[in-house]
Design an enzyme around this catalytic site. Structure first.
Site, PDB file in Angstrom:
ATOM      1  NE  ARG A  72      -3.621   0.186   2.454  1.00 57.41           N
ATOM      2  CZ  ARG A  72      -4.200   0.554   3.596  1.00 57.41           C
ATOM      3  NH1 ARG A  72      -4.162  -0.238   4.651  1.00 57.41           N
ATOM      4  NH2 ARG A  72      -4.806   1.715   3.694  1.00 57.41           N
ATOM      5  CB  VAL A 109      -3.499   5.894   6.317  1.00 59.30           C
ATOM      6  CG1 VAL A 109      -4.425   5.689   7.523  1.00 59.30           C
ATOM      7  CG2 VAL A 109      -3.659   4.757   5.309  1.00 59.30           C
ATOM      8  CG  HIS A 125      -9.067   5.843  10.564  1.00 57.78           C
ATOM      9  ND1 HIS A 125      -9.961   5.457   9.593  1.00 57.78           N
ATOM     10  CD2 HIS A 125      -9.796   6.039  11.683  1.00 57.78           C
ATOM     11  CE1 HIS A 125     -11.184   5.424  10.125  1.00 57.78           C
ATOM     12  NE2 HIS A 125     -11.110   5.764  11.379  1.00 57.78           N
ATOM     13  CB  CYS A 153      12.033   0.101  18.316  1.00 55.63           C
ATOM     14  SG  CYS A 153      12.242   1.552  19.367  1.00 55.63           S
ATOM     15  CB  CYS A 156      13.027  -0.750  23.129  1.00 54.58           C
ATOM     16  SG  CYS A 156      11.558  -1.069  22.126  1.00 54.58           S
ATOM     17  CB  THR A 194     -16.651   7.992   3.890  1.00 55.86           C
ATOM     18  OG1 THR A 194     -16.548   6.988   4.905  1.00 55.86           O
ATOM     19  CG2 THR A 194     -17.785   8.959   4.211  1.00 55.86           C
TER      20      THR A 194
HETATM   21  C1  BV8 Z   1     -12.827   1.842  17.971  1.00 52.76           C
HETATM   22  C2  BV8 Z   1      -6.643   2.318   9.234  1.00 52.76           C
HETATM   23  C3  BV8 Z   1     -13.011   1.881  20.379  1.00 52.76           C
HETATM   24  C4  BV8 Z   1      -5.773   1.265   8.834  1.00 52.76           C
HETATM   25  C5  BV8 Z   1      -9.028   1.805   9.508  1.00 52.76           C
HETATM   26  C6  BV8 Z   1     -20.067   0.371  16.607  1.00 52.76           C
HETATM   27  C7  BV8 Z   1     -20.785  -0.485  15.843  1.00 52.76           C
HETATM   28  C8  BV8 Z   1     -20.134  -1.508  15.132  1.00 52.76           C
HETATM   29  C9  BV8 Z   1     -18.759  -1.649  15.173  1.00 52.76           C
HETATM   30  C10 BV8 Z   1     -18.048  -0.783  15.928  1.00 52.76           C
HETATM   31  C11 BV8 Z   1     -18.682   0.203  16.654  1.00 52.76           C
HETATM   32  N1  BV8 Z   1     -17.733   0.897  17.304  1.00 52.76           N
HETATM   33  C12 BV8 Z   1     -16.527   0.380  17.019  1.00 52.76           C
HETATM   34  C13 BV8 Z   1     -16.697  -0.660  16.185  1.00 52.76           C
HETATM   35  C14 BV8 Z   1     -15.662  -1.456  15.639  1.00 52.76           C
HETATM   36  C15 BV8 Z   1     -14.998  -0.850  14.398  1.00 52.76           C
HETATM   37  C16 BV8 Z   1     -15.959  -0.615  13.253  1.00 52.76           C
HETATM   38  O1  BV8 Z   1     -16.418   0.479  12.980  1.00 52.76           O
HETATM   39  N2  BV8 Z   1     -16.209  -1.688  12.505  1.00 52.76           N
HETATM   40  C17 BV8 Z   1     -17.037  -1.540  11.276  1.00 52.76           C
HETATM   41  C18 BV8 Z   1     -16.389  -2.291  10.151  1.00 52.76           C
HETATM   42  C19 BV8 Z   1     -18.435  -1.942  11.541  1.00 52.76           C
HETATM   43  N3  BV8 Z   1     -14.345   0.426  14.714  1.00 52.76           N
HETATM   44  C20 BV8 Z   1     -13.144   0.366  15.317  1.00 52.76           C
HETATM   45  O2  BV8 Z   1     -12.601  -0.665  15.638  1.00 52.76           O
HETATM   46  C21 BV8 Z   1     -12.489   1.709  15.598  1.00 52.76           C
HETATM   47  N4  BV8 Z   1     -11.980   1.742  16.936  1.00 52.76           N
HETATM   48  O3  BV8 Z   1     -14.017   1.905  17.817  1.00 52.76           O
HETATM   49  O4  BV8 Z   1     -12.185   1.864  19.206  1.00 52.76           O
HETATM   50  C22 BV8 Z   1     -13.498   0.570  20.516  1.00 52.76           C
HETATM   51  C23 BV8 Z   1     -12.575  -0.443  20.657  1.00 52.76           C
HETATM   52  C24 BV8 Z   1     -13.079  -1.694  20.773  1.00 52.76           C
HETATM   53  C25 BV8 Z   1     -14.464  -1.978  20.662  1.00 52.76           C
HETATM   54  C26 BV8 Z   1     -15.358  -0.905  20.540  1.00 52.76           C
HETATM   55  C27 BV8 Z   1     -14.867   0.385  20.481  1.00 52.76           C
HETATM   56  C28 BV8 Z   1     -11.258   1.914  14.694  1.00 52.76           C
HETATM   57  C29 BV8 Z   1     -11.684   2.096  13.282  1.00 52.76           C
HETATM   58  C30 BV8 Z   1     -10.466   2.443  12.408  1.00 52.76           C
HETATM   59  C31 BV8 Z   1      -9.918   1.203  11.738  1.00 52.76           C
HETATM   60  N5  BV8 Z   1      -8.862   1.570  10.804  1.00 52.76           N
HETATM   61  N6  BV8 Z   1      -7.966   2.117   8.681  1.00 52.76           N
HETATM   62  C32 BV8 Z   1      -5.536   1.179   7.371  1.00 52.76           C
HETATM   63  O5  BV8 Z   1      -5.986   2.027   6.578  1.00 52.76           O
HETATM   64  O6  BV8 Z   1      -4.881   0.212   7.048  1.00 52.76           O
HETATM   65  S1  BV8 Z   1     -10.618   1.834   8.903  1.00 52.76           S
HETATM   66  C33 BV8 Z   1     -10.625   1.802   7.187  1.00 52.76           C
HETATM   67  O7  BV8 Z   1     -12.010   1.967   6.900  1.00 52.76           O
HETATM   68  C34 BV8 Z   1      -9.925   2.961   6.480  1.00 52.76           C
HETATM   69  O8  BV8 Z   1      -9.255   3.864   7.278  1.00 52.76           O
HETATM   70  C35 BV8 Z   1     -11.089   3.712   5.874  1.00 52.76           C
HETATM   71  O9  BV8 Z   1     -10.865   5.018   5.792  1.00 52.76           O
HETATM   72  C36 BV8 Z   1     -12.216   3.353   6.789  1.00 52.76           C
HETATM   73  C37 BV8 Z   1     -13.566   3.671   6.199  1.00 52.76           C
HETATM   74  O10 BV8 Z   1     -13.670   3.188   4.930  1.00 52.76           O
HETATM   75  P1  BV8 Z   1     -13.943   4.259   3.743  1.00 52.76           P
HETATM   76  O11 BV8 Z   1     -12.862   5.273   3.757  1.00 52.76           O
HETATM   77  O12 BV8 Z   1     -15.330   4.754   3.843  1.00 52.76           O
HETATM   78  O13 BV8 Z   1     -13.679   3.329   2.491  1.00 52.76           O
HETATM   79  P2  BV8 Z   1     -14.672   2.230   1.844  1.00 52.76           P
HETATM   80  O14 BV8 Z   1     -13.838   1.423   0.938  1.00 52.76           O
HETATM   81  O15 BV8 Z   1     -15.476   1.560   2.902  1.00 52.76           O
HETATM   82  O16 BV8 Z   1     -15.705   3.131   0.990  1.00 52.76           O
HETATM   83  C38 BV8 Z   1     -15.235   3.889  -0.100  1.00 52.76           C
HETATM   84  C39 BV8 Z   1     -16.445   4.703  -0.544  1.00 52.76           C
HETATM   85  O17 BV8 Z   1     -16.023   5.596  -1.572  1.00 52.76           O
HETATM   86  C40 BV8 Z   1     -17.579   3.848  -1.109  1.00 52.76           C
HETATM   87  O18 BV8 Z   1     -18.808   4.302  -0.559  1.00 52.76           O
HETATM   88  C41 BV8 Z   1     -17.521   4.132  -2.625  1.00 52.76           C
HETATM   89  O19 BV8 Z   1     -18.811   4.109  -3.218  1.00 52.76           O
HETATM   90  C42 BV8 Z   1     -16.938   5.537  -2.653  1.00 52.76           C
HETATM   91  N7  BV8 Z   1     -16.157   5.879  -3.855  1.00 52.76           N
HETATM   92  C43 BV8 Z   1     -15.304   5.070  -4.560  1.00 52.76           C
HETATM   93  N8  BV8 Z   1     -14.715   5.794  -5.573  1.00 52.76           N
HETATM   94  C44 BV8 Z   1     -15.219   7.057  -5.486  1.00 52.76           C
HETATM   95  C45 BV8 Z   1     -16.124   7.119  -4.387  1.00 52.76           C
HETATM   96  N9  BV8 Z   1     -16.784   8.235  -4.032  1.00 52.76           N
HETATM   97  C46 BV8 Z   1     -16.541   9.351  -4.805  1.00 52.76           C
HETATM   98  N10 BV8 Z   1     -15.660   9.384  -5.856  1.00 52.76           N
HETATM   99  C47 BV8 Z   1     -15.006   8.255  -6.235  1.00 52.76           C
HETATM  100  N11 BV8 Z   1     -14.167   8.302  -7.278  1.00 52.76           N
HETATM  101 ZN    ZN Z   2      10.794   0.895  21.076  1.00 53.48          ZN
END
Ligand code: BV8
Ligand code: ZN
Length: 246
Positions: A72, A109, A125, A153, A156, A194
């Site tokens: 990536r 990111v 993120h 690191c 460490c 998003t």
């Molecule tokens: C957390 C970083 C506290 C790494 C990422 C409540 C309910 C259910 C689940 C949860 C909840 N609360 C927490 C959760 C769990 C989880 C979550 O949300 N799960 C989801 C899947 C249901 N959230 C977490 O774990 C978060 N932490 O809540 O901590 C906690 C801890 C434990 C338990 C509870 C609470 C952390 C979330 C962050 C994870 N890290 N990325 C990396 O990138 O490698 S998330 C990852 O998804 C990316 O960062 C990304 O940005 C993010 C969202 O995705 P999108 O950006 O929207 O991308 P996607 O592909 O989905 O969609 C693209 C869109 O673009 C589409 O709609 C498409 O149609 C459109 N598109 C495409 N091309 C175009 C376009 N639009 C316009 N023009 C175009 N050309």
């Molecule tokens: Zn370290």
């Protein structure tokens, strides 16, 4: 309502905005060649989220997770900001010049917003241009250029990890608090590219609307937010943003 009319209404809304908050996702970088996550052919088609985007997944296979992130990072190293990124940077300059407020909240990111000239960017993120230690407080900006396969690191000797937020991990508190504040204050809110699924970032859309903001969504396809926003524009962000920012 015709697309022209919707585009025109969105232009008027942005032109009248005094305090604008923008939330972006992977879709805004799609036209720069950066793959999205949940679309057909997206990253989650070929990689298992628990294996590559959780702390547990990393702990059980650092070389494997790093292989996925190096791929990536290589894609992001050659990606250039597109007309969508550039339009948002222009919009920020214009609103700030008029004495207004502009906050760009991104889930991406890839660092392309900053590369396009955006200033007030909140990275919810993290960023693949940074690494941090899995044990001590060491962290460093490494850019998107090549680094060691499984970097260690220098303080460490533990494994370094990409400085991104994995599933199950808390978002950076400062960026999150600033994002919540901007969405509570904004008079216009814009969601771009998003899927509005990942929490807590997706909750910012409802938070802004509940706080009284007029909301606009730009996406190729409908999302869970499309019914709640005032204007839902369907199409590529790189084509629509320049139209509504002019
Ligand atoms: C957390 C970083 C506290 C790494 C990422 C409540 C309910 C259910 C689940 C949860 C909840 N609360 C927490 C959760 C769990 C989880 C979550 O949300 N799960 C989801 C899947 C249901 N959230 C977490 O774990 C978060 N932490 O809540 O901590 C906690 C801890 C434990 C338990 C509870 C609470 C952390 C979330 C962050 C994870 N890290 N990325 C990396 O990138 O490698 S998330 C990852 O998804 C990316 O960062 C990304 O940005 C993010 C969202 O995705 P999108 O950006 O929207 O991308 P996607 O592909 O989905 O969609 C693209 C869109 O673009 C589409 O709609 C498409 O149609 C459109 N598109 C495409 N091309 C175009 C376009 N639009 C316009 N023009 C175009 N050309
Ligand atoms: Zn370290």
């Amino acid at each position: 309502m015709s697309d022209e009319t919707l585009i025109h209404r969105a232009m008027q809304l942005l032109a009248s905005a005094r305090r604008l908050a923008v939330l972006t996702g992977a879709g805004i970088s799609a036209e720069s060649g950066v793959p999205t996550f949940r679309e057909p052919g997206g990253l989650w088609d070929t990689a298992h989220v628990d294996k590559v985007a959780t702390a547990e997944g990393f702990a059980s296979d650092p070389p494997g997770v790093w292989r996925w992130y190096h791929q990536r990072r290589r894609e992001m190293a050659v990606a250039q900001p597109n007309a969508g990124h550039v339009a948002l940077a222009e919009l920020e300059r214009r609103i700030i010049a008029d004495g207004g407020e502009f906050t760009l909240i991104t889930q991406n990111v890839d660092g392309l917003h900053a590369e396009a000239g955006s200033r007030n960017v909140l990275r919810l993120h993290g960023s693949l241009a940074y690494v941090r230690c899995t044990r001590c407080d060491f962290g460093r900006r490494v850019g998107m250029g090549p680094i060691d396969d499984v970097p260690a690191c220098p303080q460490c000797d533990a494994h370094l990890r990409p400085d991104v937020v994995w599933f199950g991990e808390e978002l950076p508190a400062e960026a999150w608090q600033a994002a919540v504040g901007a969405c509570e204050r904004c008079d216009v809110f814009l969601a771009v590219g998003t899927s509005a699924i990942v929490q807590p970032a997706a909750a910012l859309i409802e938070l802004a609307i509940d706080a009284g903001a007029k909301a606009v969504e730009i996406n190729l396809a409908p999302t869970p937010a499309s019914e709640t926003v005032d204007i839902a524009l369907q199409g590529p962000a790189g084509e629509i943003l320049p139209q509504i920012v002019q």
